[in-house]
Enzyme design. Structure first.
Site, PDB file in Angstrom:
ATOM      1  N   ALA A 112     -17.656  13.518 -42.610  1.00  0.00           N
ATOM      2  CA  ALA A 112     -16.737  13.637 -41.481  1.00  0.00           C
ATOM      3  C   ALA A 112     -16.330  12.253 -40.973  1.00  0.00           C
ATOM      4  O   ALA A 112     -15.142  11.987 -40.751  1.00  0.00           O
ATOM      5  CB  ALA A 112     -17.396  14.442 -40.361  1.00  0.00           C
ATOM      6  N   HIS A 155     -18.955  21.914 -38.845  1.00  0.00           N
ATOM      7  CA  HIS A 155     -19.621  23.216 -38.841  1.00  0.00           C
ATOM      8  C   HIS A 155     -18.929  24.214 -37.911  1.00  0.00           C
ATOM      9  O   HIS A 155     -17.718  24.298 -37.864  1.00  0.00           O
ATOM     10  CB  HIS A 155     -21.103  23.065 -38.493  1.00  0.00           C
ATOM     11  CG  HIS A 155     -21.864  22.168 -39.412  1.00  0.00           C
ATOM     12  ND1 HIS A 155     -21.617  22.117 -40.763  1.00  0.00           N
ATOM     13  CD2 HIS A 155     -22.869  21.287 -39.172  1.00  0.00           C
ATOM     14  CE1 HIS A 155     -22.440  21.244 -41.322  1.00  0.00           C
ATOM     15  NE2 HIS A 155     -23.209  20.727 -40.380  1.00  0.00           N
TER      16      HIS A 155
END
Length: 279
Positions: A112, A155
């Site tokens: 990320a 997530h």
């Protein structure tokens, strides 16, 4: 055999059968549940677990000791990290607003954060300000409470950020897919090169197949480790992150990993990787 992965629904769903003795021929596994920032660090430890889930962004530092396995990880489309801000912040729809700002990220070597750095290099003139590392589940509250100006989330945050009063600045997965026409490589499964890598891959693939064939068997285990997620959010998480690439990276998967690491190396963000070492 020791294994470390996150308590997130996709990981517990994938590995349930393996760690509960439901895969024929597999040894007993000693499980450690840890945030991705911790597992990335464990992979750099000479006494780390034999099998781990780490960020693809951390792979260049550990390939000499660990091999990338072709299954069990998180890679796909429409599942990338998000950059979030408070809804009442002015001009937060413009990437330039991030110039000099304080941004929370889940791990210094997370995929990320690597995607964020690649995107910011093109879109944030002058660069962002301070980067704050914190567990992914603490990032949205920190943005909501004004402890940071923006947060990079992963997530299940994709499904829940509205409940924190936050808004989306950019979906880095959509940016990556439009820029490369490739899926997003997020989490990798690695195993120590001294082991029987083919056997371990077979066990993990069997665990994935068992999970798909018997989704109800792992439900209690998944929810117990899912940090109080609602069942429908946990299921949405599984549906998004457990896909065909989880069973087999395939050519598109390897192409995505290669593209990410090559681009990052060209920017000086990761060490150069020998592509042959990825298979």
């Amino acid at each position: 055999m020791r294994i470390a992965f996150s308590p997130c629904p996709n990981d517990t769903f994938v590995f349930h059968a393996l760690v509960h003795g439901l895969v024929p021929g597999a040894p007993k596994f000693d499980v450690s549940y840890a945030d991705i920032d911790i597992t990335n660090s464990l992979a750099a430890n000479p006494n780390g677990p034999e099998v781990l889930k780490i960020s693809y962004a951390a792979l260049p530092w550990v390939l000499s000791e660990y091999a990338l396995l072709p299954c069990g990880g998180a890679l796909g489309r429409g599942c990338g990290p998000l950059v979030l801000t408070k809804t009442d912040a002015s001009d937060t729809n413009r990437p330039a607003w991030l110039t000099g700002r304080r941004v929370a990220v889940p791990s210094e070597r997370s995929t990320a954060y690597l995607l964020f750095r690649l995107w910011a290099a093109q879109n944030v003139p002058g660069g962002v300000g301070e980067i704050v590392i914190m567990p992914f589940n603490e990032i949205m509250p920190a943005v909501r409470d004004g402890l940071v100006d923006a947060g990079l989330v992963i997530h299940e945050a994709r499904f829940t950020y509205h409940s924190y009063g936050l808004n989306l600045m950019v979906d880095l997965g959509s940016w990556w897919e439009s820029d490369t026409n490739l899926p997003i490589p997020l989490g990798a499964i690695i195993a120590h090169r001294s082991l029987d890598l083919e056997a371990i891959s077979d066990w993990i693939r069997a665990s994935v197949e068992y999970a798909w064939a018997n989704p109800e068997v792992s439900r209690e285990y998944v929810l117990r480790h899912s940090q109080e997620l609602a069942p429908e959010v946990a299921q949405a998480h599984i549906d998004l992150y457990v896909n065909k690439f989880t069973a087999n990276l395939g050519e598109d998967g390897y192409a995505a990993v290669t593209a990410l690491l090559n681009r990052a190396a060209e920017e000086g963000l990761v060490p150069k990787v020998d592509v042959a070492a990825l298979r």
